[in-house]
Motif scaffolding. Sequence first.
Motif, mmCIF file in Angstrom:
data_model
loop_
_atom_site.group_PDB
_atom_site.id
_atom_site.type_symbol
_atom_site.label_atom_id
_atom_site.label_comp_id
_atom_site.label_asym_id
_atom_site.label_seq_id
_atom_site.Cartn_x
_atom_site.Cartn_y
_atom_site.Cartn_z
ATOM 1 N N THR A 92 0.912 -1.344 0.081
ATOM 2 C CA THR A 92 0.175 -0.050 0.005
ATOM 3 C C THR A 92 0.931 1.163 0.035
ATOM 4 O O THR A 92 0.461 2.413 -0.703
ATOM 5 N N THR A 93 2.202 1.073 0.609
ATOM 6 C CA THR A 93 2.688 2.549 0.946
ATOM 7 C C THR A 93 3.463 2.832 -0.525
ATOM 8 O O THR A 93 4.152 3.910 -0.705
ATOM 9 N N LEU A 94 3.582 1.768 -1.295
ATOM 10 C CA LEU A 94 4.174 2.020 -2.634
ATOM 11 C C LEU A 94 3.396 2.731 -3.726
ATOM 12 O O LEU A 94 3.517 2.885 -4.885
ATOM 13 N N GLU A 95 2.066 2.538 -3.573
ATOM 14 C CA GLU A 95 0.939 3.250 -4.474
ATOM 15 C C GLU A 95 1.324 4.434 -4.993
ATOM 16 O O GLU A 95 0.983 4.761 -6.276
ATOM 17 N N PRO A 96 1.607 5.403 -4.147
ATOM 18 C CA PRO A 96 2.007 6.716 -4.782
ATOM 19 C C PRO A 96 3.142 6.693 -5.838
ATOM 20 O O PRO A 96 3.248 7.471 -6.791
ATOM 21 N N LEU A 97 4.291 5.804 -5.406
ATOM 22 C CA LEU A 97 5.327 5.761 -6.534
ATOM 23 C C LEU A 97 4.707 5.075 -7.803
ATOM 24 O O LEU A 97 5.476 5.573 -8.832
ATOM 25 N N ALA A 98 4.050 4.285 -7.560
ATOM 26 C CA ALA A 98 3.636 3.485 -8.894
ATOM 27 C C ALA A 98 2.707 4.681 -9.710
ATOM 28 O O ALA A 98 2.785 4.728 -10.982
ATOM 29 N N ALA A 99 1.893 5.475 -8.973
ATOM 30 C CA ALA A 99 1.227 6.528 -9.820
ATOM 31 C C ALA A 99 2.059 7.446 -10.331
ATOM 32 O O ALA A 99 1.812 8.005 -11.467
ATOM 33 N N GLU A 100 3.137 7.771 -9.673
ATOM 34 C CA GLU A 100 4.207 8.810 -10.103
ATOM 35 C C GLU A 100 5.100 8.048 -11.500
ATOM 36 O O GLU A 100 5.166 9.120 -12.301
ATOM 37 N N HIS A 101 5.491 6.965 -11.337
ATOM 38 C CA HIS A 101 6.447 6.526 -12.143
ATOM 39 C C HIS A 101 5.858 5.415 -13.030
ATOM 40 O O HIS A 101 6.488 5.009 -14.002
ATOM 41 N N GLY A 102 4.666 5.218 -13.038
ATOM 42 C CA GLY A 102 3.948 4.453 -14.285
ATOM 43 C C GLY A 102 4.535 2.899 -14.129
ATOM 44 O O GLY A 102 5.064 2.223 -13.355
ATOM 45 N N ASP A 103 4.893 2.603 -15.581
ATOM 46 C CA ASP A 103 5.181 1.298 -15.891
ATOM 47 C C ASP A 103 6.839 1.154 -15.522
ATOM 48 O O ASP A 103 7.323 -0.100 -15.743
ATOM 49 N N ARG A 104 7.490 2.067 -14.962
ATOM 50 C CA ARG A 104 8.994 1.840 -14.475
ATOM 51 C C ARG A 104 8.925 1.080 -13.154
ATOM 52 O O ARG A 104 10.206 0.830 -12.796
ATOM 53 N N LEU A 105 7.907 1.105 -12.659
ATOM 54 C CA LEU A 105 7.642 0.544 -11.330
ATOM 55 C C LEU A 105 6.716 -0.792 -11.126
ATOM 56 O O LEU A 105 5.716 -0.610 -11.805
ATOM 57 N N LEU A 106 7.350 -1.648 -11.064
ATOM 58 C CA LEU A 106 6.648 -3.105 -10.854
ATOM 59 C C LEU A 106 6.387 -3.374 -9.380
ATOM 60 O O LEU A 106 7.434 -3.935 -8.718
ATOM 61 N N ALA A 107 5.297 -3.348 -8.574
ATOM 62 C CA ALA A 107 5.228 -3.610 -7.320
ATOM 63 C C ALA A 107 4.552 -5.126 -7.201
ATOM 64 O O ALA A 107 3.505 -5.226 -7.654
ATOM 65 N N LEU A 108 5.407 -6.068 -6.444
ATOM 66 C CA LEU A 108 4.795 -7.217 -6.185
ATOM 67 C C LEU A 108 4.838 -7.712 -4.755
ATOM 68 O O LEU A 108 5.978 -7.461 -4.265
ATOM 69 N N ALA A 135 7.651 -19.014 -3.360
ATOM 70 C CA ALA A 135 7.143 -17.827 -4.104
ATOM 71 C C ALA A 135 8.429 -17.017 -4.448
ATOM 72 O O ALA A 135 8.066 -15.861 -5.408
ATOM 73 N N VAL A 136 9.351 -16.845 -3.652
ATOM 74 C CA VAL A 136 10.470 -16.244 -4.269
ATOM 75 C C VAL A 136 10.747 -16.416 -5.660
ATOM 76 O O VAL A 136 11.123 -15.448 -6.566
ATOM 77 N N HIS A 137 10.952 -17.804 -6.148
ATOM 78 C CA HIS A 137 11.217 -18.152 -7.331
ATOM 79 C C HIS A 137 10.256 -17.538 -8.385
ATOM 80 O O HIS A 137 10.612 -17.135 -9.340
ATOM 81 N N THR A 138 9.055 -17.916 -8.019
ATOM 82 C CA THR A 138 7.806 -17.364 -8.887
ATOM 83 C C THR A 138 8.050 -15.722 -9.025
ATOM 84 O O THR A 138 7.767 -15.360 -10.295
ATOM 85 N N THR A 139 8.203 -15.178 -8.030
ATOM 86 C CA THR A 139 8.094 -13.637 -7.978
ATOM 87 C C THR A 139 9.435 -13.192 -9.185
ATOM 88 O O THR A 139 9.163 -12.490 -9.820
ATOM 89 N N VAL A 140 10.569 -13.874 -8.724
ATOM 90 C CA VAL A 140 11.607 -13.518 -9.746
ATOM 91 C C VAL A 140 11.400 -13.801 -11.062
ATOM 92 O O VAL A 140 11.656 -12.937 -12.159
ATOM 93 N N ASP A 141 10.792 -15.064 -11.600
ATOM 94 C CA ASP A 141 10.371 -15.313 -12.724
ATOM 95 C C ASP A 141 9.419 -14.164 -13.474
ATOM 96 O O ASP A 141 9.497 -13.663 -14.394
ATOM 97 N N THR A 142 8.487 -13.779 -12.447
ATOM 98 C CA THR A 142 7.291 -12.656 -13.014
ATOM 99 C C THR A 142 8.332 -11.541 -13.317
ATOM 100 O O THR A 142 7.848 -10.840 -14.488
ATOM 101 N N ALA A 143 9.084 -11.185 -12.381
ATOM 102 C CA ALA A 143 10.084 -9.891 -12.785
ATOM 103 C C ALA A 143 10.824 -9.901 -13.960
ATOM 104 O O ALA A 143 10.686 -9.058 -14.874
ATOM 105 N N VAL A 144 11.353 -10.981 -14.290
ATOM 106 C CA VAL A 144 12.308 -11.208 -15.406
ATOM 107 C C VAL A 144 11.286 -11.160 -16.755
ATOM 108 O O VAL A 144 11.564 -10.671 -17.725
ATOM 109 N N ARG A 145 10.217 -12.098 -16.522
ATOM 110 C CA ARG A 145 9.290 -11.784 -17.883
ATOM 111 C C ARG A 145 8.675 -10.474 -18.051
ATOM 112 O O ARG A 145 8.489 -10.063 -19.295
ATOM 113 N N HIS A 146 8.624 -9.706 -17.011
ATOM 114 C CA HIS A 146 7.975 -8.227 -17.180
ATOM 115 C C HIS A 146 9.247 -7.378 -17.937
ATOM 116 O O HIS A 146 8.809 -6.690 -18.677
#
Length: 294
Positions: free
Chosen positions: A43-59, A68-79
Amino acid sequence: MTATPAAGRVWFITGASRGLGRAFTEAALAAGDRVVAVARTLTTLEPLAAEHGDRLLALPLDVTDRAAVHTTVDTAVRHFGRLDIVVNNAGFLAMGMVEEFGEAEARAQMDTNFFGALWVSQAVLPTLRAQGSGHIVQISSIGALGGYPLTGLYSASKFALEGMSEALAAEAAAFGVKVTLVEPGGYWTDLYTTGLVATEPMDLYAPLRAELEKQFAESSIDSLPHLAAEAVMKLVDSDDPPLRLLLGSAVYDMAFDISRKRMDTWAAWEETSRAAERGVEAPEGYGAPAADGG
């Protein structure tokens, strides 16, 4: 020597929603880089996401969950298609005398501060290795250089992180992957508030606790997190980053003091140390297979 920062680098930062992790995230975005910001709550990252758009991926991520760590890293690399800088910042401070810790409390401290960083390091290595580049930044502590009353288990988690990371640095170097241990002093984060858990105090340690509280009140030095972020930006922009980087004058002086005291102790016991080693041929039967039933 400092290189010109590459535009659009991709960061993966754990514990990114607050404290030092938040400062690292803001600094990376301000530099024009892209960030995968992971944390238990977003929730505290929402203002940054609104400001920086697609340069910030919050997971969302609990780093103690290896799958879950491996799944999240895979998601980040795909993105984003790659990873360049990985900052293992997630952690908390369990405060208490060593005798006061129960098993669950001790394991929780190691699970986040050590195993969480281990799982992330393992998960990102295939990508960094395939790229032939990358920088893993492990946020350690001055507590990794010495154990102190009330922070023994915290220090244990950071000692473990440093031992693992030294080996990791040597193993990953052949693939072009760099590793740095950052050892900060005190910063005005929530480490001592919402980032802190405490054991049930035992009465017999009350005098020591009172003395420690007095010392903390008289000598504690805390800085603003953006100063740590500025140092980390210089670190990741370097062509030749160090294995270890101290953050803060007090920490710098303390590290040298700890090292000198250890060297003095080793020197005082040199004769005993050297006498404990005398190479000989392997004793007869040493290393032989055990007898049946043995």
